[in-house]
Scaffold this motif. Structure first.
Motif, PDB file in Angstrom:
ATOM      1  N   ASN A 282       0.824  -1.208   0.000  1.00  0.00           N
ATOM      2  CA  ASN A 282       0.000   0.000   0.000  1.00  0.00           C
ATOM      3  C   ASN A 282       0.862   1.264   0.000  1.00  0.00           C
ATOM      4  O   ASN A 282       0.873   2.045   0.957  1.00  0.00           O
ATOM      5  CB  ASN A 282      -0.937   0.004   1.216  1.00  0.00           C
ATOM      6  N   THR A 283       1.615   1.445  -1.077  1.00  0.00           N
ATOM      7  CA  THR A 283       2.495   2.609  -1.169  1.00  0.00           C
ATOM      8  C   THR A 283       1.724   3.923  -1.145  1.00  0.00           C
ATOM      9  O   THR A 283       2.283   4.955  -0.780  1.00  0.00           O
ATOM     10  CB  THR A 283       3.354   2.534  -2.447  1.00  0.00           C
ATOM     11  N   ASP A 284       0.463   3.897  -1.525  1.00  0.00           N
ATOM     12  CA  ASP A 284      -0.347   5.121  -1.442  1.00  0.00           C
ATOM     13  C   ASP A 284      -0.480   5.579   0.007  1.00  0.00           C
ATOM     14  O   ASP A 284      -0.452   6.775   0.307  1.00  0.00           O
ATOM     15  CB  ASP A 284      -1.739   4.884  -2.038  1.00  0.00           C
ATOM     16  N   PHE A 285      -0.631   4.623   0.901  1.00  0.00           N
ATOM     17  CA  PHE A 285      -0.729   4.969   2.323  1.00  0.00           C
ATOM     18  C   PHE A 285       0.585   5.552   2.834  1.00  0.00           C
ATOM     19  O   PHE A 285       0.598   6.540   3.579  1.00  0.00           O
ATOM     20  CB  PHE A 285      -1.104   3.723   3.137  1.00  0.00           C
ATOM     21  N   PHE A 286       1.700   4.964   2.426  1.00  0.00           N
ATOM     22  CA  PHE A 286       3.000   5.440   2.904  1.00  0.00           C
ATOM     23  C   PHE A 286       3.489   6.667   2.135  1.00  0.00           C
ATOM     24  O   PHE A 286       4.437   7.325   2.570  1.00  0.00           O
ATOM     25  CB  PHE A 286       4.031   4.317   2.817  1.00  0.00           C
ATOM     26  N   ALA A 287       2.871   6.962   1.010  1.00  0.00           N
ATOM     27  CA  ALA A 287       3.165   8.170   0.228  1.00  0.00           C
ATOM     28  C   ALA A 287       4.642   8.291  -0.121  1.00  0.00           C
ATOM     29  O   ALA A 287       5.215   9.375  -0.089  1.00  0.00           O
ATOM     30  CB  ALA A 287       2.693   9.415   0.988  1.00  0.00           C
ATOM     31  N   THR A 288       5.255   7.178  -0.472  1.00  0.00           N
ATOM     32  CA  THR A 288       6.658   7.180  -0.886  1.00  0.00           C
ATOM     33  C   THR A 288       6.924   5.867  -1.601  1.00  0.00           C
ATOM     34  O   THR A 288       6.065   4.981  -1.669  1.00  0.00           O
ATOM     35  CB  THR A 288       7.596   7.349   0.326  1.00  0.00           C
ATOM     36  N   ASP A 289       8.117   5.718  -2.141  1.00  0.00           N
ATOM     37  CA  ASP A 289       8.491   4.474  -2.792  1.00  0.00           C
ATOM     38  C   ASP A 289       8.705   3.393  -1.731  1.00  0.00           C
ATOM     39  O   ASP A 289       9.200   3.670  -0.641  1.00  0.00           O
ATOM     40  CB  ASP A 289       9.780   4.684  -3.592  1.00  0.00           C
ATOM     41  N   LEU A 290       8.351   2.151  -2.053  1.00  0.00           N
ATOM     42  CA  LEU A 290       8.457   1.090  -1.039  1.00  0.00           C
ATOM     43  C   LEU A 290       9.895   0.836  -0.612  1.00  0.00           C
ATOM     44  O   LEU A 290      10.144   0.282   0.465  1.00  0.00           O
ATOM     45  CB  LEU A 290       7.791  -0.193  -1.529  1.00  0.00           C
ATOM     46  N   SER A 291      10.873   1.239  -1.430  1.00  0.00           N
ATOM     47  CA  SER A 291      12.276   1.062  -1.049  1.00  0.00           C
ATOM     48  C   SER A 291      12.701   2.042   0.030  1.00  0.00           C
ATOM     49  O   SER A 291      13.778   1.882   0.629  1.00  0.00           O
ATOM     50  CB  SER A 291      13.179   1.227  -2.272  1.00  0.00           C
ATOM     51  N   MET A 292      11.889   3.060   0.287  1.00  0.00           N
ATOM     52  CA  MET A 292      12.267   4.110   1.233  1.00  0.00           C
ATOM     53  C   MET A 292      11.527   4.006   2.564  1.00  0.00           C
ATOM     54  O   MET A 292      11.621   4.909   3.395  1.00  0.00           O
ATOM     55  CB  MET A 292      11.987   5.483   0.606  1.00  0.00           C
ATOM     56  N   THR A 293      10.809   2.921   2.790  1.00  0.00           N
ATOM     57  CA  THR A 293       9.951   2.844   3.973  1.00  0.00           C
ATOM     58  C   THR A 293      10.540   2.020   5.113  1.00  0.00           C
ATOM     59  O   THR A 293       9.938   1.927   6.182  1.00  0.00           O
ATOM     60  CB  THR A 293       8.595   2.225   3.603  1.00  0.00           C
TER      61      THR A 293
END
Length: 724
Positions: A282-293
């Motif tokens: 759910n990258t929309d929820f994290f509002a960033t690229d999944l590599s940066m979470t």
């Protein structure tokens, strides 16, 4: 005995790196995303140059050519790339090995840093394992410069602390050498952020010596001067390359605060401190690229960090903690004003994107504070602080249990099917709630086991062994959970990818006699290979996946797209007599007058060229007779004087020789290399030659060689008087 025990730790790091990255090191699956799209083809080209007796200075195949030696992400100055590229050449296995070896070396660096900070060897081992499998190495596994940066940062911090603590100059040499590796192989953001951390430590040690011993302060300054000078000399190649190219590239002139805020470690990504498996959905929820979470460094170590906040610590730990907290605020990007403030007011902070890069310094600081608490607990508070530790474990267990219940109320979880079908696989259908629930269950089990240890095990050595085993298992398990999402392509086989790339022509074969627009990359499309494949094909393209771009090329492509599309209908060299002043571009745009022979020049060059009678005839020819990355040899036959143009970006270092005599080089269409071609038969040589960069290369190599000798024999040179 101590040396033998340390070697056992290193062997353990080696084994843990294999277990955590076994799909890579055993060549089961290839690395993914940018590793395949960018770093592999760039390193492949560098290796091809070295193996064919060429310096890796120019990449002609991408975006109409660029100086690859000036691209910090290419690895053109990085010793590991030199060695792998020259000795073995790059393939799908080599790029995976480069990832893995840096993970292994990172553990050694963090172990040494932990010991410099006075942590017990067992605590240092645990901290190193947490670091080598932290969120940077797992989440950013596809970003090789991130991994390289994270590898060398502990070494640099370690030896710089020793520069301040010990009266020997060899630490300055070691710190400079590892900083050189960071500068040449890593992502520039980490070097810039590190500069400010080292600056804080510089003032810390400087003030400390000033108040106690001014003679020692002077010696400390001398050691810093040596550190600075050696770093500049060893890094002279990349530093001068970047300095030269800065006026030519887009990022240094048009870089905006919006770009600097791109891909933060969003506040909601903080869930990864406890549940890293949840931060890849759910990258929309994290509002960033999944590599940066991902900022994970172990749930037990995070627990120790929380407890470590509330105890008295040595001042060096306070510096690291303060810097870590500030870095976390900066990593949040646009969610807080910190990163924007840094961009606007702090030198060099306006030169890089991805606020999430700051989280590496958060991980380092938090991890060291947690390790310090654990070390103190084991050796000073093992019996007195157990109740406090139990309370903290139970509190964290409650948080995890609440998380499980909340996901259950959010909807159907289907955990049995999830575990059977989707665990340890890349899945597009699983939900963030399933990931949270499963990870929270696993972490609850880990904490439950740890609670039993705290409750039952009273003997210190057994306790340390059991805790170490739990942490190693925890980190490897969580790395494997995330690996299909951020480390490797599970749908592709490394062997099949390797065999496909055997089709690559070796060396630098003649370019196909076709227009640039007709270059077809489809023959190299396979599995993970779909961008920058023309580098493997050895065919020049007007396109490329690379953030390193010339301003002139961007203007040609983006502001005059019709001219761009016409120009690339030509072959690599073409003849023309259609020259115009750049001020006429807007008229051509309005009336759609662009042709593939249209050339625009700046006012000064146009006024010079318009005095020459130019005429292009149907029978005129310009045929490429020799090609190498840094040279194009053309034979021409023309009836009249005209303009010859090479479809490569003009840059400092390009020269044009006609019949071995140098002639004036002009920039056409904002970007291309043009020259006046006289009547008759001619041999035209377009040569990229940058003697200053070659001098910088020799300075770099000589200084690096001397530094390595000093490091090897550092005990012999340790008391060298001028720097002691």
């Amino acid at each position: 005995m101590e040396k033998i025990r340390q070697n056992y730790f290193y062997i353990a790091f080696f084994a843990i790196a294999i277990l955590a990255f076994w799909q890579i090191i055993f060549f089961i699956h290839p690395t993914k995303w940018d590793m395949i799209d960018c770093f592999y083809p760039w390193r492949f080209h560098i290796g091809e140059c070295l193996q064919n007796g060429k310096l890796p200075f120019w990449n002609p195949y991408q975006n109409l050519g660029y100086p690859i030696h000036a691209d910090p992400s290419s690895g053109a100055w990085y010793p590991f790339v030199w060695i792998i590229g020259y000795v073995f050449g790059y393939n799908i296995y080599a790029i995976g090995f480069e990832l893995w070896i840096h993970v292994f070396i990172a553990a050694i660096g963090f172990y040494k840093l932990s010991q410099t900070l006075k942590l017990n060897k067992h605590t240092a081992f645990i901290a190193a394992v947490c670091y080598m499998l932290c969120g940077i190495f797992i989440g950013n596994a596809q970003h090789l410069p991130y991994v390289i940066s994270a590898c060398w940062l502990p070494f640099i911090i370690n030896y710089y602390l020793r520069v301040g603590q010990e009266k020997i100059f060899s630490n300055s040499v070691k710190a400079a050498f590892f900083l050189f590796l960071l500068i040449t192989g890593g992502y520039p953001a980490f070097t810039i952020i590190l500069f400010y951390l080292l600056l804080i430590f510089f003032f810390y040690f400087g003030i400390k010596y000033f108040t106690h011993d001014k003679k020692e302060m002077l010696r400390f300054f001398k050691r810093n001067i040596l550190f600075f000078v050696l770093t500049i000399l060893m890094s002279s190649g990349i530093l001068f390359s970047v300095y030269e190219v800065a006026p030519y590239i887009s990022r240094t002139s048009n870089f905006s605060v919006e770009e600097a805020l791109f891909c933060p470690f969003s506040p909601q990504s903080s869930i990864s401190f406890l549940l890293p498996f949840s931060a890849i959905k759910n990258t929309d929820f994290f509002a960033t690229d999944l590599s940066m979470t991902n900022a994970y460094f172990g749930i037990l170590m995070f627990l120790f960090f929380v407890l470590g906040i509330f105890i008295k610590r040595p001042f060096q730990y306070n510096i690291l903690l303060g810097f870590a907290l500030f870095s976390l605020l900066a990593a949040f990007g646009a969610y807080l004003p910190v990163r924007e403030f840094l961009f606007n007011y702090v030198p060099m902070m306006n030169l890089f994107r991805f606020p999430s890069a700051f989280r590496l310094f958060t991980i380092i600081g938090f991890l060291l504070v947690g390790a310090y608490w654990f070390d103190r607990f084991i050796h000073h508070d093992f019996y007195t602080s157990r109740k406090k530790l139990k309370t903290a474990i139970i509190a964290m267990l409650i948080v995890l249990i609440v998380s499980i219940l909340m996901t259950r109320y959010a909807g159907y979880l289907g955990m049995i099917d999830f575990i059977k079908n989707d665990l340890f696989n890349f899945s597009k259908t699983t939900t963030i709630y399933q990931h949270i629930a499963f990870q929270a269950i696993v972490q609850s089990i880990i904490l439950g086991l740890f609670l039993i240890l705290v409750w039952k095990v009273k003997e210190k050595n057994k306790f340390i062994k059991y805790v170490t085993a739990i942490i190693v298992f925890e980190l490897i398990f969580n790395a494997q959970l995330n690996a299909p999402y951020t480390v490797y392509y599970e749908e592709f086989s490394a062997k099949e990818s390797y065999n496909h790339m055997k089709k690559i022509p070796s060396g630098f074969p003649p370019l196909p006699d076709i227009a640039i627009a007709d270059v077809n990359p489809n023959e190299m499309y396979f599995g993970p290979f779909w961008r920058n494949v023309n580098i493997f094909q050895k065919q020049i393209s007007s396109e490329g996946f690379n953030s390193f771009a010339f301003k002139g090329y961007d203007i040609l492509r983006d502001e005059t797209p019709h001219l761009y599309k016409e120009i690339i209908k030509n072959k690599i060299v073409f003849l023309s007599d259609k020259i115009y002043d750049e001020k006429e571009i807007n008229n051509f745009k309005r009336d759609s007058l662009f042709t593939r022979k249209t050339l625009f020049f700046n006012k000064i060059d146009f006024n010079q060229l318009k005095t020459i009678f130019l005429e292009n005839n149907p029978g005129d020819t310009a045929q490429l007779s020799y090609f190498a990355p840094d040279s194009f040899i053309v034979n021409s036959i023309t009836k009249k004087t005209q303009i010859i143009t090479l479809l490569q970006n003009n840059y400092k270092g390009w020269e044009v020789l006609i019949n071995e005599n140098p002639v004036n080089v002009y920039t056409s269409n904002k970007s291309l290399i043009s020259a006046v071609l006289p009547v008759g038969k001619n041999k035209i040589s377009f040569i990229y030659h940058n003697p200053i960069i070659k001098v910088a290369m020799w300075i770099c190599l000589l200084t690096m060689f001397v530094s390595i000798i000093i490091i090897i024999y550092s005990r012999t040179f340790a008391n060298f008087a001028p720097f002691a």
